[in-house]
Design a protein around this motif. Structure first.
Motif, PDB file in Angstrom:
ATOM      1  N   THR A   1       0.911  -1.231  -0.113  1.00  0.00           N
ATOM      2  CA  THR A   1      -0.061   0.103  -0.083  1.00  0.00           C
ATOM      3  C   THR A   1       0.869   1.345  -0.132  1.00  0.00           C
ATOM      4  N   LEU A   2       0.256   2.194  -0.455  1.00  0.00           N
ATOM      5  CA  LEU A   2       1.050   3.633  -0.428  1.00  0.00           C
ATOM      6  C   LEU A   2       1.476   4.255   0.972  1.00  0.00           C
ATOM      7  N   ASP A   3       0.731   3.715   1.949  1.00  0.00           N
ATOM      8  CA  ASP A   3       1.014   4.077   3.520  1.00  0.00           C
ATOM      9  C   ASP A   3       2.025   3.281   3.953  1.00  0.00           C
ATOM     10  N   TYR A   4       2.044   2.114   3.404  1.00  0.00           N
ATOM     11  CA  TYR A   4       3.292   1.161   4.011  1.00  0.00           C
ATOM     12  C   TYR A   4       4.616   1.760   3.137  1.00  0.00           C
ATOM     13  N   ILE A   5       4.767   2.303   1.828  1.00  0.00           N
ATOM     14  CA  ILE A   5       5.926   2.972   1.329  1.00  0.00           C
ATOM     15  C   ILE A   5       6.274   4.071   2.140  1.00  0.00           C
ATOM     16  N   ASN A   6       4.965   5.002   2.244  1.00  0.00           N
ATOM     17  CA  ASN A   6       5.433   6.262   3.013  1.00  0.00           C
ATOM     18  C   ASN A   6       6.288   6.280   4.396  1.00  0.00           C
ATOM     19  N   ALA A   7       5.826   5.130   4.961  1.00  0.00           N
ATOM     20  CA  ALA A   7       6.420   5.060   6.405  1.00  0.00           C
ATOM     21  C   ALA A   7       7.883   5.009   6.128  1.00  0.00           C
ATOM     22  N   TYR A   8       8.646   4.617   4.943  1.00  0.00           N
ATOM     23  CA  TYR A   8       9.791   4.257   4.898  1.00  0.00           C
ATOM     24  C   TYR A   8      10.706   5.592   4.494  1.00  0.00           C
ATOM     25  N   VAL A   9       9.890   6.521   3.909  1.00  0.00           N
ATOM     26  CA  VAL A   9      10.385   7.821   3.656  1.00  0.00           C
ATOM     27  C   VAL A   9      10.984   8.735   4.679  1.00  0.00           C
ATOM     28  N   ASP A  10      12.228   9.104   4.556  1.00  0.00           N
ATOM     29  CA  ASP A  10      12.932   9.809   5.646  1.00  0.00           C
ATOM     30  C   ASP A  10      12.328  11.489   5.777  1.00  0.00           C
TER      31      ASP A  10
END
Length: 461
Positions: free
Chosen positions: A234-243
């Motif tokens: 999901t996009l939320d999952y990817i967002n969580a790894y953005v610094d």
């Protein structure tokens, strides 16, 4: 070059052994059905673009000996099995992005959905892959990465695929946000001597095409193979790894909000209102830029590093578009630079085909390509020009006219000497007085407490 080929093939064998031990290999036909499950059937395809399709490029035997490099084809659901065998399987050059497009052109302006976010990681061997294994799938944190859906062996490195549970609709502002997110994660994924043997990070656009699974790497004759390494994301999952939080994607911000009503815009920007609202011309306005900018870029070739040679050529074309340089002229200039760029050491050799590929950016959509984008792609620092490419004499003349007009409106003249008298409350006096009273304070504290810049503080310390 022989040693380089040996190194590439050794890396390939080691990476293949490691991936096949941990994960299941996926054939190319199944791979693209997984990423693009909603392609239209042949009979459905029409002017109705509510269902966008994947588009891929492939080399055709019929074009050998001609100027045509690649053909473009729509990936249709009911013909894919036959098309894959005919156009992709074992083909020495095929390209496909993770986006679905409306119509028959795979340009960013025609992209409608992102099915997969893809990252390129060049020059990967066993040690680099083991480091990547240690970083993926862990809780978000320093240098930790989301678990990819697929890892693909490109021949010289890896392509890392994050396939979304639901395709992301590419509204204008979503494209811009996804570009920032991809740049952020690219910096995180690509680390010299850890996850890659290459020093230079290569930033790429969200619609970058990648060698297709099941085809061959034409430079080394190695098969492009895919391994299923995780689930859809999901996009939320990817967002969580953005610094950086500002680089996360907010799916609700589809458009950049305007600070003006239509009536206010009509009054403040009549030219824009006539062009965009009245004439319905949505193309961005092109500024008239002298060819000095293009000639300046030609002189920057000595700064190019190995992983950025292609992008230097691409940006040469973009500057040519900005400065109205004819396509034939920029093509000749690219060939003039080719020998110089070819001598720059890198695991992938620069080829004549790279010139033809870079020339594809000779297009109106690149008029307003930003300085920040060019810096990211080429790793060449560009000093901002405050004079709008004017000669200094002309710029100063214009600045003095503006200064005199402002003074006239205030009922003063520049020669009136109405400034603060020296030694009476000047910044120099403020700094000296403050330091005498607060000798232990740092320059940062001095600047903050006096409301002046640190540069000014250092000047008088």
């Amino acid at each position: 070059m022989a040693n380089n080929i040996i190194d590439v093939k050794r890396n390939y064998r080691e990476v293949e052994d490691l991936l096949s031990f941990h994960y299941k290999e996926i054939e190319g036909e199944e791979f693209y059905r997984y990423i693009f499950p909603n392609n239209q059937n042949e009979g459905e395809y029409s002017g109705d673009y509510s269902k966008p399709n994947a588009i891929y490029l492939y080399e055709d035997e019929r074009d050998k000996g001609t100027e045509r490099r690649l053909r473009r084809r729509i990936m249709l659901n009911d013909t894919w099995e036959e098309d894959y065998r005919k156009f992709v399987k074992d083909n020495p050059m095929t390209l496909c992005s993770g986006l679905a497009y409306r119509g028959m052109v795979n340009r960013l302006e025609y992209s409608q959905q992102m099915n997969s976010l893809v990252f390129d990681l060049d020059s990967v061997g066993k040690d680099e892959l083991l480091t990547l294994f240690l970083r993926i799938g862990k809780e978000p944190g320093l240098r930790r990465l989301p678990q990819p859906t697929f890892i693909v062996m490109s021949g010289t490195g890896l392509h890392i695929y994050y396939v979304f549970e639901e395709p992301i609709d590419l509204f204008p502002n979503i494209k811009l946000q996804l570009k920032k997110l991809k740049y952020d994660l690219t910096f995180k994924i690509w680390e010299y001597k850890a996850t890659s043997q290459e020093k230079q990070i290569q930033y790429q656009s969200i619609n970058q095409g990648f060698r297709m699974v099941g085809s061959k790497n034409d430079k080394y004759g190695l098969s492009v193979k895919a391994f299923k390494t995780g689930d859809r994301v999901t996009l939320d999952y990817i967002n969580a790894y953005v610094d950086e939080k500002e680089n996360q994607v907010d799916i609700k911000r589809r458009f950049r909000p305007s600070q003006y009503t239509k009536e206010e815009a009509k009054e403040k920007f009549p030219e824009w209102y006539q062009r965009v609202v009245v004439e319905k011309n949505r193309n961005q306005k092109k500024w008239d830029i002298k060819r000095d900018l293009y000639d300046w870029w030609l002189r920057q070739s000595h700064k190019v590093k190995g992983g950025h040679r292609y992008f230097y050529l691409m940006c040469m074309v973009i500057y040519a578009v900005k400065c109205n340089i004819p396509k034939k002229e920029v093509e000749a200039d690219m060939y003039d630079k080719f020998d110089e760029l070819s001598r720059i050491e890198h695991s992938n050799p620069l080829e004549e085909e790279d010139i033809k590929s870079a020339l594809e950016t000779y297009d109106r959509q690149y008029y307003n390509f930003t300085i920040n984008d060019i810096e990211k792609l080429t790793d060449i620092r560009i000093d901002r020009n405050k004079r709008n490419y004017q000669k200094q004499k002309d710029h100063l003349e214009e600045a003095r006219m503006i200064r005199d007009l402002r003074m006239k409106r205030q009922g003063r003249k520049w020669t009136d000497n109405n400034g603060r008298p020296k030694g009476s409350g000047t910044k120099e006096d403020l700094v000296k007085k403050y330091v005498s009273e607060n000798p232990d304070h740092t320059p940062t504290e001095i600047a903050r407490n006096l409301g002046i810049s640190r540069t000014t503080v250092y000047k008088y310390l």
